[in-house]
Design a protein around this motif. Structure first.
Motif, PDB file in Angstrom:
ATOM      1  N   GLY A 179       0.819  -1.204   0.000  1.00 26.58           N
ATOM      2  CA  GLY A 179       0.000   0.000   0.000  1.00 26.58           C
ATOM      3  C   GLY A 179       0.849   1.248   0.000  1.00 26.58           C
ATOM      4  N   SER A 180       1.928   1.215   0.769  1.00 23.47           N
ATOM      5  CA  SER A 180       2.848   2.350   0.772  1.00 23.47           C
ATOM      6  C   SER A 180       3.552   2.501  -0.564  1.00 23.47           C
ATOM      7  CB  SER A 180       3.878   2.174   1.894  1.00 23.47           C
ATOM      8  OG  SER A 180       3.265   2.274   3.157  1.00 23.47           O
ATOM      9  N   MET A 181       3.814   1.372  -1.240  1.00 23.32           N
ATOM     10  CA  MET A 181       4.406   1.443  -2.575  1.00 23.32           C
ATOM     11  C   MET A 181       3.436   2.101  -3.552  1.00 23.32           C
ATOM     12  SD  MET A 181       7.175   0.757  -4.247  1.00 23.32           S
ATOM     13  CE  MET A 181       7.352   1.493  -5.874  1.00 23.32           C
ATOM     14  N   ALA A 182       2.157   1.754  -3.452  1.00 17.88           N
ATOM     15  CA  ALA A 182       1.153   2.395  -4.301  1.00 17.88           C
ATOM     16  C   ALA A 182       1.091   3.896  -4.029  1.00 17.88           C
ATOM     17  CB  ALA A 182      -0.214   1.751  -4.074  1.00 17.88           C
ATOM     18  N   LEU A 183       1.191   4.277  -2.750  1.00 13.34           N
ATOM     19  CA  LEU A 183       1.174   5.695  -2.405  1.00 13.34           C
ATOM     20  C   LEU A 183       2.417   6.406  -2.935  1.00 13.34           C
ATOM     21  CD1 LEU A 183      -0.130   5.505   1.266  1.00 13.34           C
ATOM     22  CD2 LEU A 183      -1.413   6.236  -0.762  1.00 13.34           C
ATOM     23  N   ARG A 184       3.543   5.719  -2.903  1.00 16.88           N
ATOM     24  CA  ARG A 184       4.748   6.349  -3.447  1.00 16.88           C
ATOM     25  C   ARG A 184       4.590   6.629  -4.935  1.00 16.88           C
ATOM     26  NH1 ARG A 184      11.191   4.525  -3.380  1.00 16.88           N
ATOM     27  NH2 ARG A 184      11.872   6.459  -4.384  1.00 16.88           N
ATOM     28  N   MET A 185       4.038   5.656  -5.665  1.00 17.04           N
ATOM     29  CA  MET A 185       3.826   5.879  -7.096  1.00 17.04           C
ATOM     30  C   MET A 185       2.886   7.061  -7.316  1.00 17.04           C
ATOM     31  SD  MET A 185       5.795   3.827  -8.670  1.00 17.04           S
ATOM     32  CE  MET A 185       5.199   4.333 -10.291  1.00 17.04           C
ATOM     33  N   ALA A 186       1.830   7.150  -6.528  1.00 15.28           N
ATOM     34  CA  ALA A 186       0.889   8.265  -6.676  1.00 15.28           C
ATOM     35  C   ALA A 186       1.546   9.590  -6.331  1.00 15.28           C
ATOM     36  CB  ALA A 186      -0.331   8.022  -5.793  1.00 15.28           C
ATOM     37  N   ALA A 187       2.417   9.582  -5.328  1.00 13.66           N
ATOM     38  CA  ALA A 187       3.071  10.815  -4.898  1.00 13.66           C
ATOM     39  C   ALA A 187       4.079  11.297  -5.932  1.00 13.66           C
ATOM     40  CB  ALA A 187       3.761  10.592  -3.549  1.00 13.66           C
ATOM     41  N   GLU A 188       4.844  10.360  -6.482  1.00 12.81           N
ATOM     42  CA  GLU A 188       5.948  10.742  -7.357  1.00 12.81           C
ATOM     43  C   GLU A 188       5.595  10.740  -8.842  1.00 12.81           C
ATOM     44  OE1 GLU A 188       9.309   8.358  -6.389  1.00 12.81           O
ATOM     45  OE2 GLU A 188       9.420   9.115  -4.336  1.00 12.81           O
ATOM     46  N   ARG A 189       4.544  10.034  -9.217  1.00  7.28           N
ATOM     47  CA  ARG A 189       4.153   9.938 -10.626  1.00  7.28           C
ATOM     48  C   ARG A 189       2.662  10.220 -10.805  1.00  7.28           C
ATOM     49  NH1 ARG A 189       8.899   9.763 -10.213  1.00  7.28           N
ATOM     50  NH2 ARG A 189      10.385   8.400 -11.289  1.00  7.28           N
ATOM     51  N   PRO A 190       2.160  11.354 -10.317  1.00  2.00           N
ATOM     52  CA  PRO A 190       0.719  11.603 -10.409  1.00  2.00           C
ATOM     53  C   PRO A 190       0.202  11.679 -11.841  1.00  2.00           C
ATOM     54  CG  PRO A 190       1.890  13.601  -9.745  1.00  2.00           C
ATOM     55  CD  PRO A 190       2.875  12.468  -9.663  1.00  2.00           C
ATOM     56  N   ALA A 191       1.017  12.148 -12.788  1.00  2.28           N
ATOM     57  CA  ALA A 191       0.563  12.240 -14.174  1.00  2.28           C
ATOM     58  C   ALA A 191       0.482  10.884 -14.850  1.00  2.28           C
ATOM     59  CB  ALA A 191       1.485  13.156 -14.977  1.00  2.28           C
ATOM     60  N   LEU A 192       1.122   9.877 -14.265  1.00  5.27           N
ATOM     61  CA  LEU A 192       1.085   8.530 -14.817  1.00  5.27           C
ATOM     62  C   LEU A 192      -0.210   7.810 -14.469  1.00  5.27           C
ATOM     63  CD1 LEU A 192       2.375   5.917 -15.988  1.00  5.27           C
ATOM     64  CD2 LEU A 192       3.561   5.640 -13.804  1.00  5.27           C
ATOM     65  N   LEU A 193      -0.812   8.177 -13.324  1.00  2.00           N
ATOM     66  CA  LEU A 193      -1.906   7.396 -12.768  1.00  2.00           C
ATOM     67  C   LEU A 193      -3.239   8.126 -12.834  1.00  2.00           C
ATOM     68  CD1 LEU A 193      -0.084   6.134  -9.546  1.00  2.00           C
ATOM     69  CD2 LEU A 193      -0.294   4.955 -11.755  1.00  2.00           C
ATOM     70  N   ALA A 194      -4.303   7.336 -12.977  1.00  2.00           N
ATOM     71  CA  ALA A 194      -5.659   7.863 -12.878  1.00  2.00           C
ATOM     72  C   ALA A 194      -6.232   7.664 -11.490  1.00  2.00           C
ATOM     73  CB  ALA A 194      -6.563   7.184 -13.906  1.00  2.00           C
ATOM     74  N   GLY A 195      -5.534   6.942 -10.623  1.00  2.00           N
ATOM     75  CA  GLY A 195      -6.003   6.729  -9.266  1.00  2.00           C
ATOM     76  C   GLY A 195      -5.095   5.767  -8.525  1.00  2.00           C
ATOM     77  N   ALA A 196      -5.157   5.833  -7.183  1.00  5.21           N
ATOM     78  CA  ALA A 196      -4.353   4.949  -6.338  1.00  5.21           C
ATOM     79  C   ALA A 196      -5.135   4.631  -5.084  1.00  5.21           C
ATOM     80  CB  ALA A 196      -3.017   5.600  -5.981  1.00  5.21           C
ATOM     81  N   ALA A 197      -4.876   3.450  -4.520  1.00  9.04           N
ATOM     82  CA  ALA A 197      -5.528   3.051  -3.278  1.00  9.04           C
ATOM     83  C   ALA A 197      -4.552   2.274  -2.424  1.00  9.04           C
ATOM     84  CB  ALA A 197      -6.770   2.210  -3.559  1.00  9.04           C
ATOM     85  N   SER A 198      -4.613   2.505  -1.128  1.00 14.82           N
ATOM     86  CA  SER A 198      -3.756   1.826  -0.169  1.00 14.82           C
ATOM     87  C   SER A 198      -4.599   1.281   0.972  1.00 14.82           C
ATOM     88  CB  SER A 198      -2.708   2.799   0.391  1.00 14.82           C
ATOM     89  OG  SER A 198      -2.036   2.239   1.508  1.00 14.82           O
ATOM     90  N   VAL A 199      -4.363   0.026   1.335  1.00  8.46           N
ATOM     91  CA  VAL A 199      -4.966  -0.577   2.520  1.00  8.46           C
ATOM     92  C   VAL A 199      -3.845  -0.837   3.516  1.00  8.46           C
ATOM     93  CG1 VAL A 199      -6.280  -2.525   3.445  1.00  8.46           C
ATOM     94  CG2 VAL A 199      -6.823  -1.625   1.167  1.00  8.46           C
ATOM     95  N   SER A 200      -3.944  -0.243   4.688  1.00  8.83           N
ATOM     96  CA  SER A 200      -2.959  -0.425   5.772  1.00  8.83           C
ATOM     97  C   SER A 200      -1.572   0.063   5.394  1.00  8.83           C
ATOM     98  CB  SER A 200      -2.892  -1.896   6.208  1.00  8.83           C
ATOM     99  OG  SER A 200      -4.131  -2.340   6.689  1.00  8.83           O
ATOM    100  N   GLY A 201      -1.486   1.058   4.517  1.00  9.70           N
ATOM    101  CA  GLY A 201      -0.208   1.651   4.147  1.00  9.70           C
ATOM    102  C   GLY A 201      -0.238   3.154   4.374  1.00  9.70           C
ATOM    103  N   GLN A 202       0.914   3.719   4.749  1.00 13.03           N
ATOM    104  CA  GLN A 202       1.022   5.147   5.030  1.00 13.03           C
ATOM    105  C   GLN A 202       2.264   5.728   4.351  1.00 13.03           C
ATOM    106  OE1 GLN A 202       1.304   4.342   9.214  1.00 13.03           O
ATOM    107  NE2 GLN A 202      -0.767   5.039   9.659  1.00 13.03           N
ATOM    108  N   LEU A 203       2.299   7.047   4.231  1.00 10.00           N
ATOM    109  CA  LEU A 203       3.496   7.721   3.746  1.00 10.00           C
ATOM    110  C   LEU A 203       4.539   7.780   4.856  1.00 10.00           C
ATOM    111  CD1 LEU A 203       2.023  10.808   1.838  1.00 10.00           C
ATOM    112  CD2 LEU A 203       3.160   8.835   0.802  1.00 10.00           C
ATOM    113  N   PRO A 204       5.808   7.550   4.520  1.00  7.14           N
ATOM    114  CA  PRO A 204       6.860   7.648   5.528  1.00  7.14           C
ATOM    115  C   PRO A 204       7.291   9.080   5.781  1.00  7.14           C
ATOM    116  CG  PRO A 204       7.799   6.990   3.470  1.00  7.14           C
ATOM    117  CD  PRO A 204       6.321   7.112   3.242  1.00  7.14           C
ATOM    118  N   THR A 205       8.017   9.253   6.861  1.00  7.30           N
ATOM    119  CA  THR A 205       8.537  10.568   7.226  1.00  7.30           C
ATOM    120  C   THR A 205      10.052  10.455   7.400  1.00  7.30           C
ATOM    121  OG1 THR A 205       8.131  10.108   9.566  1.00  7.30           O
ATOM    122  CG2 THR A 205       6.390  11.237   8.354  1.00  7.30           C
ATOM    123  N   GLY A 206      10.632  11.487   7.983  1.00  9.14           N
ATOM    124  CA  GLY A 206      12.064  11.457   8.260  1.00  9.14           C
ATOM    125  C   GLY A 206      12.890  11.524   6.990  1.00  9.14           C
ATOM    126  N   ASP A 207      14.058  10.850   7.011  1.00  8.91           N
ATOM    127  CA  ASP A 207      14.966  10.944   5.871  1.00  8.91           C
ATOM    128  C   ASP A 207      14.542  10.070   4.704  1.00  8.91           C
ATOM    129  OD1 ASP A 207      15.509   8.500   6.962  1.00  8.91           O
ATOM    130  OD2 ASP A 207      17.659   8.849   7.265  1.00  8.91           O
TER     131      ASP A 207
END
Length: 358
Positions: A183-211
């Motif tokens: 789910g976090s991998m799906a969110l990373r793709m949505a965050a970094e490649r928004p023009a590539l995707l028409a939508g994204a969904a994550s179950v039990s995944g979050q964006l990371p913080t820190g470094d």
């Protein structure tokens, strides 16, 4: 409307996101993958956070290969049924790329979600890629296990490009989804490649913080589904996670802050929250003037917090590993996500209610 090739040259460089860590793979304009017979899927382990429970059952569809950056990467591919007559008249088909959790595999996610059955009934292609070492590079920090944190982003791009070319996947209807680390991998793709995707969904995944933090870079419809009682990756995130020598788990935002970050990148206003049967839904509407490249900014960002649910896929009939908490009964995450992909909510100028399936 830009072509797929033109749009791919506009995709921004890698940004940041991590939950479990980076992995391996890179993109080449590979030829059609070497043919491989249907396979029973690789075995997962039970030590990860993705719910691996051992050897998976035989998977339908075909096991395919794609050579990327010198590695042969594997994925399960499910094609919607077609007749000889429709084979020459059917247009491009939507594609869902679904990432399994850490310690699991493609066949395990297929069994848990029944995604291929629901998606192929809607005429959608589904690809379940296999992560190297049963995991995904969901974050941008290099680690001993995954020294190149960007390889899986490039692998996913290569896989999508390949399926557009060889399977008639529609470049305007590319979606990603995943569970836990996936789910976090799906969110990373949505965050970094928004023009590539028409939508994204994550179950039990979050964006990371820190470094290893990942920041959304543009508007894209996103749905985050989360168990209110997740004991593995709490709803509030892990600002200082415990050490895990085998595969360090990185700090993450809360589920709400994860969704809010995508809403902010899409120029959304204040959210609306309401209680529905079995869960609470928070909806942000993407703004009409959000910079969207060649995509319309219509749609929403949504957070669904499932009552009495743990680190599980709501609606699944597959029992989770011990310690993962209960499976939420409503909503059915698979149907809800695919409904969201088909219609991610009213446009920013609409006064219509998002609706229970939006």
């Amino acid at each position: 409307m830009l072509s797929f090739g033109e749009r791919s040259r506009r995709w921004p460089g890698v940004l940041a996101l991590a939950l479990v860590l980076p992995l391996a793979g890179c993109a080449t304009d590979a030829d059609r993958p070497d043919a491989a017979p249907p396979s029973s899927g690789s075995s997962g382990t039970s030590s990860g956070t993705g719910g691996g429970t051992g050897t998976a059952t035989t998977a339908p569809g075909t096991r395919e290969q794609l050579r990327v950056d010198g590695d042969v990467r594997q994925y399960l591919l499910h094609r919607p049924a077609s007749t000889p007559a429709s084979a020459t008249t059917d247009g491009p088909r939507p594609l869902v790329v679904a990432f399994h959790g850490r310690g699991a595999d493609a066949a395990e996610l297929r069994a848990k979600t029944r995604l291929e059955k629901a998606a192929t009934a809607r005429g959608m292609l589904v690809a379940f890629p296999e992560g190297l070492g049963h995991g995904w590079g969901a974050g941008t920090r290099a680690t001993k296990q995954r020294p190149d944190p960007d390889l899986d982003v490039r692998f996913t791009e290569a896989l999508i490009k390949h399926l557009v070319r060889t399977e008639r996947a529609d470049p305007e209807r590319i979606y990603v989804a995943g569970f836990s680390n996936g789910g976090s991998m799906a969110l990373r793709m949505a965050a970094e490649r928004p023009a590539l995707l028409a939508g994204a969904a994550s179950v039990s995944g979050q964006l990371p913080t820190g470094d290893a933090a990942v920041e959304p870079t543009g508007p894209v419809p996103v749905m985050v589904v989360y168990g209110a009682d997740d004991p593995v990756r709490p709803l509030a995130g892990l600002p200082t996670p415990p050490p895990d020598p085998e595969e360090p788990i990185l700090p993450t935002r809360s589920a709400r802050d994860t969704a809010a970050a995508f809403a902010q990148a899409g120029g959304a206003g204040e959210p609306v929250t309401r209680e529905e049967k079995g869960y609470d839904r928070t909806v942000w509407r993407l703004a009409a003037d959000a910079p969207s490249g060649d995509r319309r900014p219509d749609g929403t960002v949504q957070l669904l917090v499932v009552h009495d649910a743990g680190h599980t896929w709501p609606g699944s009939t597959v029992p989770p590993p011990e310690g993962f908490g209960p499976v939420g009964k409503a909503p059915n995450a698979t149907d809800t996500i695919l409904d969201f992909f088909a219609d991610p909510g009213p446009g920013p100028d609409s006064d219509a209610d998002p609706g229970p399936g939006r």
